[in-house]
Design an enzyme around this catalytic site. Structure first.
Site, PDB file in Angstrom:
ATOM      1  N   GLY A   1       0.834  -1.212   0.000  1.00 56.25           N
ATOM      2  CA  GLY A   1       0.000   0.000   0.000  1.00 56.25           C
ATOM      3  C   GLY A   1       0.863   1.254   0.000  1.00 56.25           C
ATOM      4  O   GLY A   1       2.072   1.203  -0.241  1.00 56.25           O
ATOM      5  N   ARG A   2       0.202   2.366   0.313  1.00 56.41           N
ATOM      6  CA  ARG A   2       0.889   3.673   0.260  1.00 56.41           C
ATOM      7  C   ARG A   2       2.109   3.721   1.187  1.00 56.41           C
ATOM      8  O   ARG A   2       3.166   4.204   0.818  1.00 56.41           O
ATOM      9  CB  ARG A   2      -0.057   4.777   0.726  1.00 56.41           C
ATOM     10  N   ILE A   3       1.921   3.237   2.425  1.00 53.38           N
ATOM     11  CA  ILE A   3       3.014   3.375   3.406  1.00 53.38           C
ATOM     12  C   ILE A   3       4.165   2.444   3.030  1.00 53.38           C
ATOM     13  O   ILE A   3       5.338   2.844   3.068  1.00 53.38           O
ATOM     14  CB  ILE A   3       2.503   3.123   4.841  1.00 53.38           C
TER      15      ILE A   3
ATOM     16  N   ARG B   1      -0.537  -9.425  -3.159  1.00 51.45           N
ATOM     17  CA  ARG B   1      -1.333 -10.399  -3.922  1.00 51.45           C
ATOM     18  C   ARG B   1      -1.147 -10.218  -5.428  1.00 51.45           C
ATOM     19  O   ARG B   1      -1.235 -11.158  -6.192  1.00 51.45           O
ATOM     20  CB  ARG B   1      -2.811 -10.260  -3.554  1.00 51.45           C
TER      21      ARG B   1
ATOM     22  N   THR C   1       5.233  -1.185  11.888  1.00 50.05           N
ATOM     23  CA  THR C   1       4.498   0.069  12.121  1.00 50.05           C
ATOM     24  C   THR C   1       3.032  -0.104  11.713  1.00 50.05           C
ATOM     25  O   THR C   1       2.312   0.875  11.594  1.00 50.05           O
ATOM     26  CB  THR C   1       5.096   1.228  11.284  1.00 50.05           C
TER      27      THR C   1
ATOM     28  N   ARG D   1       0.072  -2.996  12.602  1.00 53.06           N
ATOM     29  CA  ARG D   1      -0.732  -3.264  13.785  1.00 53.06           C
ATOM     30  C   ARG D   1      -0.066  -4.391  14.551  1.00 53.06           C
ATOM     31  O   ARG D   1       0.437  -5.363  13.953  1.00 53.06           O
ATOM     32  CB  ARG D   1      -2.164  -3.669  13.402  1.00 53.06           C
TER      33      ARG D   1
ATOM     34  N   GLU E   1      -2.052  -3.480  22.799  1.00 51.63           N
ATOM     35  CA  GLU E   1      -1.835  -2.063  23.061  1.00 51.63           C
ATOM     36  C   GLU E   1      -2.881  -1.478  24.015  1.00 51.63           C
ATOM     37  O   GLU E   1      -4.071  -1.768  23.818  1.00 51.63           O
ATOM     38  CB  GLU E   1      -1.909  -1.342  21.710  1.00 51.63           C
TER      39      GLU E   1
ATOM     40  N   HIS F   1       3.507   3.823  19.529  1.00 55.77           N
ATOM     41  CA  HIS F   1       2.568   4.093  18.417  1.00 55.77           C
ATOM     42  C   HIS F   1       2.655   5.552  17.952  1.00 55.77           C
ATOM     43  O   HIS F   1       1.685   6.312  18.019  1.00 55.77           O
ATOM     44  CB  HIS F   1       1.130   3.742  18.812  1.00 55.77           C
TER      45      HIS F   1
ATOM     46  N   GLY G   1       3.555   6.468  14.792  1.00 56.64           N
ATOM     47  CA  GLY G   1       3.588   6.536  13.313  1.00 56.64           C
ATOM     48  C   GLY G   1       3.115   7.856  12.728  1.00 56.64           C
ATOM     49  O   GLY G   1       3.797   8.469  11.919  1.00 56.64           O
TER      50      GLY G   1
HETATM   51  C1  DGY Z   1      -3.437   4.837  11.840  1.00 55.38           C
HETATM   52  O1  DGY Z   1      -3.866   5.920  11.407  1.00 55.38           O
HETATM   53  O2  DGY Z   1      -3.979   3.773  11.592  1.00 55.38           O
HETATM   54  C2  DGY Z   1      -2.202   4.917  12.652  1.00 55.38           C
HETATM   55  O3  DGY Z   1      -1.900   3.726  13.250  1.00 55.38           O
HETATM   56  C3  DGY Z   1      -2.306   6.037  13.655  1.00 55.38           C
HETATM   57  O4  DGY Z   1      -1.026   6.513  13.840  1.00 55.38           O
END
Ligand code: DGY
Length: 329
Positions: A156-158, A178, A235, A237, A266, A284, A286
């Site tokens: 994905g984007r990240i 995939r 980063t 889940r 968490e 957390h 990110g």
């Molecule tokens: C999200 O937006 O899903 C991130 O985990 C929050 O930092």
């Protein structure tokens, strides 16, 4: 006038935009997450709720709000805390905040990758505990980056933003997805199966959403596939990794180290992770930049206001409901 409930105060322009609207807005007055009882009391009668990623948005939540609930706007890109199928059944639009936190999250993945590989937190602790007695040829030797292989799990984007940054270190790139992704291929990344990536990579960075399919995707068996010199970065889940298995792998030297921003239970963190010197652990962070949180704030509020005014939200997770409700303008 619709009733809006915000489960926790957010920075940036979101709350002012909600207060400037003609709606009746209530915000959790505490600087803490609400208990389930408080949450359910707060949302009673709400037409729209602006939620946090720690709020459990399930059938009980929707029942507590009542049948008038039209929109759940999650202040996060991830929405594993929301039962989207249940919301769709009730014609409730679920929204999220993708795009605006891509770079901040990719930067945290790199903070973890560089930090754990070069043993930055160990060095920092050494200084703070007066343990630095001068340069030595063998002190805190870490892993190299240039020319090494980075595997991105989830395209994905990240994941892409993390991969793009790796070109600065001339790393070999692999990705697991995939289907083929042109943007990754353009970076010279090779698409491989998950197990092959784990065997080959020096660094593995996780970027999949949490679903039934990805829960414990990285378990004891998969950790054993990794090189003893490899590092695992998460980063995405927490539950994507079996945390107990990870602690065993870190203690036994199955892998070299782990950089984590997210945790299985968490905000609880498996105590074994903090006992391991070869971890870099962040709470957390990110999306935790001023600009990013502000942009998330704008998106989350606008999503919600759009639904209430009968127009298309900027980012809905269940577009079928948006179409069914005719929110097209
Ligand atoms: C999200 O937006 O899903 C991130 O985990 C929050 O930092």
């Amino acid at each position: 006038m619709a009733k809006i409930f915000v489960t926790r105060s957010i920075p940036g322009p979101g709350l002012p935009a909600l207060h400037d609207s003609s709606h009746d807005v209530a915000v959790n007055p505490n600087d803490r997450a609400l208990t389930t009882t408080e949450l359910h009391a707060g949302i009673a009668g709400a037409d729209a709720v602006l939620t946090q990623l720690g709020d459990k948005v399930d059938a009980a939540f929707m029942n507590a709000a009542g049948p008038q609930l039209r929109c759940i706007s999650n202040y996060a890109v991830g929405y594993n805390n929301v039962d989207v199928a249940e919301a769709s059944k009730r014609n409730i639009v679920v929204c999220n905040t993708p795009g605006v936190l891509t770079d901040a999250t990719a930067d945290i993945a790199w903070t973890l990758l560089l930090g754990v590989a070069r043993r930055a937190s160990e060095g920092d602790r050494m200084i703070r505990t007066n343990g630095f007695e001068g340069w030595t040829p063998t002190m805190l030797l870490g892993g190299d980056l240039v020319g090494k292989t980075l595997a991105i799990i989830g395209a994905g984007r990240i994941g892409y933003a993390v991969a793009k940054r790796a070109t600065g270190w001339d790393m070999k790139l692999q990705y697991v997805a995939r289907s083929a992704h042109g943007d990754f291929e353009a970076l010279g990344a090779e698409r491989v199966e998950l197990d092959a990536a784990l065997r080959a990579a020096d660094y593995v960075s996780l970027h999949v959403p949490l679903t039934d399919q990805t829960r414990h995707l990285i378990d004891a068996a998969r950790l054993k596939l990794m090189k003893p010199t490899a590092y695992l970065i998460n980063t995405a889940r927490g539950p994507v990794i079996d945390e107990s298995a990870l602690v065993d792998a870190l203690k036994s030297g199955t892998i070299a180290g782990a950089g984590l921003d997210v945790y299985e239970q968490e905000p609880k963190v498996h105590p074994g992770l903090a006992e391991c010197a070869n971890t870099l652990l962040l709470p957390h962070l990110g999306s935790a930049t001023i600009q990013t949180r502000s942009e998330m704030s704008h998106l989350a509020a606008q999503n919600l206001l759009n639904v209430l005014s009968g127009s298309r939200p900027l980012h809905a997770v269940n577009d079928d409901v948006v179409t069914r409700l005719g929110l097209t303008a």
